[in-house]
Design an enzyme around this catalytic site. Structure first.
Site, PDB file in Angstrom:
ATOM      1  N   HIS A   2       1.364  -1.238  -0.200  1.00 45.41           N
ATOM      2  CA  HIS A   2       0.410  -0.017  -0.478  1.00 45.41           C
ATOM      3  C   HIS A   2       1.181   1.030   0.120  1.00 45.41           C
ATOM      4  CE1 HIS A   2      -3.161  -2.103   0.343  1.00 45.41           C
ATOM      5  NE2 HIS A   2      -3.831  -1.389   0.738  1.00 45.41           N
ATOM      6  N   HIS A  14      -0.154  -2.564   9.093  1.00 46.36           N
ATOM      7  CA  HIS A  14       2.015  -2.736   8.890  1.00 46.36           C
ATOM      8  C   HIS A  14       2.971  -2.315  10.195  1.00 46.36           C
ATOM      9  CE1 HIS A  14       1.305  -4.444   4.663  1.00 46.36           C
ATOM     10  NE2 HIS A  14       0.580  -3.090   4.170  1.00 46.36           N
TER      11      HIS A  14
END
EC number: 3.6.1.-
Length: 339
Positions: A211, A301
């Protein structure tokens, strides 16, 4: 006191004045101007500000996730890179939020549409076939890097290869699954897509944030293509083109000299000084990229996964937008945005 009415004395005074003027501050002006030029090998001050924006957003998001009691207390599955859906601290912490599903998951398609809409509608990039062709080559180069990192790199994509090289593997409920006519062990799955299709999960390795990589690379690509056009036509008030290039003879000159080589030089009209519908659409896509980058920084993350996603994006930026400024042969092929 010297008699300044005497012609010989006046002559000596004039010579002294001329010497003082030539040896004084005047010669320093060209030297200071040259010294102030941006080195072709480095980003300009405007580009540096834009580049600093990305780690700033990531650092702010990471710090927010640590300091926010709600986010810190929310259950997080590090293997699946997701919050538990019914306990997510925010709508954007859920993987099924509309912007993630409709925008980020199809991110490169949105970026591509925005780019070609701008190139096709704005008078500057659309002014000549050469400009359109070079813009398309820059898109192909950046898209090629996105493809190698996230889709396929002579086998598994670079993200999948990195995960495997750092000890990751596909963890499935059973040790073997049937694929076609043969049993395939969990370790034989080399891509995240194949692992997920088999009902497994990537586990144990370093997962570069796809991303972050996509959102940084895509937004920077659009900022370069739209931003330098805006600077050169005066749509961005108070800014001028600081880029410099190295010519074939080694001379360092302003990037504007490249415009003299191009056909269809832009005119100073109201239509040229606005971004148009294509430019405004690109700005919306850039804004969505930055917003989703912030959401990724807060809710998804680890900080190191986000950092490696950022650096992987930067690797694809330099060869397309900085390197051509000091390699004339490469510049002749891909050109410069806005020129």
């Amino acid at each position: 006191m010297a008699d300044t009415n005497n012609p010989s004395v006046r002559s000596r005074f004039n010579k002294m004045a001329a010497t003082t003027t030539s040896d004084g501050p005047e010669p320093s002006t060209p030297r200071s101007t040259t010294a102030a030029r941006n080195p072709p090998q480095l980003p300009t001050s405007l580009e540096t500000l834009a580049l600093i924006l990305y780690p700033t957003v990531l650092a702010f998001g990471t710090l927010f996730s640590v300091l926010s009691p709600q986010t810190r207390a929310a259950p997080y599955d590090s293997t699946g890179q997701s919050h538990v859906q019914n306990l997510a601290p925010s709508y954007f912490a859920r993987k099924d939020n509309l912007l993630n599903v409709l925008f980020v998951k199809r991110g490169w398609a949105w970026i591509t549409v925005a780019f070609f809409a701008f190139v096709a509608t704005h008078p500057v990039p659309a002014a000549s076939t050469a400009r359109r062709a070079r813009a398309a080559l820059r898109w192909a180069a950046v898209t090629g890097w996105w493809f190698l990192v996230t889709q396929w790199c002579f086998g598994p994509a670079l993200i999948d290869r990195g995960f495997r090289l750092t000890g990751g593997q596909c963890a499935v409920a059973e040790s073997n699954v049937v694929q076609g006519d043969k049993d395939v062990g969990a370790r034989d799955f080399v891509t995240a897509v194949a692992c997920k299709a088999a009902g497994g999960r990537w586990s144990g390795g370093h997962d570069i944030s796809g991303h972050v990589f996509l959102l940084v690379l895509g937004s920077w690509f659009l900022l370069q293509e739209v931003g330098w056009v805006a600077v050169r036509v005066g749509a961005l008030a108070g800014r001028h083109d600081e880029r410099t290039v190295i010519m074939g003879d080694g001379a360092v000159k302003g990037a504007g000299v490249e415009a003299e080589k191009m056909e269809g030089r832009e005119e100073n009209t109201t239509e040229h000084r606005t971004l148009g519908l294509g430019g405004r659409f690109a700005l919306i896509v850039i804004g969505l990229c930055l917003w989703m980058l912030l959401m990724t920084a807060i809710y998804f993350h680890t900080w190191f996964e986000k950092f490696t996603g950022l650096m992987t994006a930067f690797v694809g930026i330099y060869p397309v937008y900085i390197l051509p400024r000091w390699i004339p042969v490469l510049r002749d092929i891909v050109g410069l945005p806005g020129i």
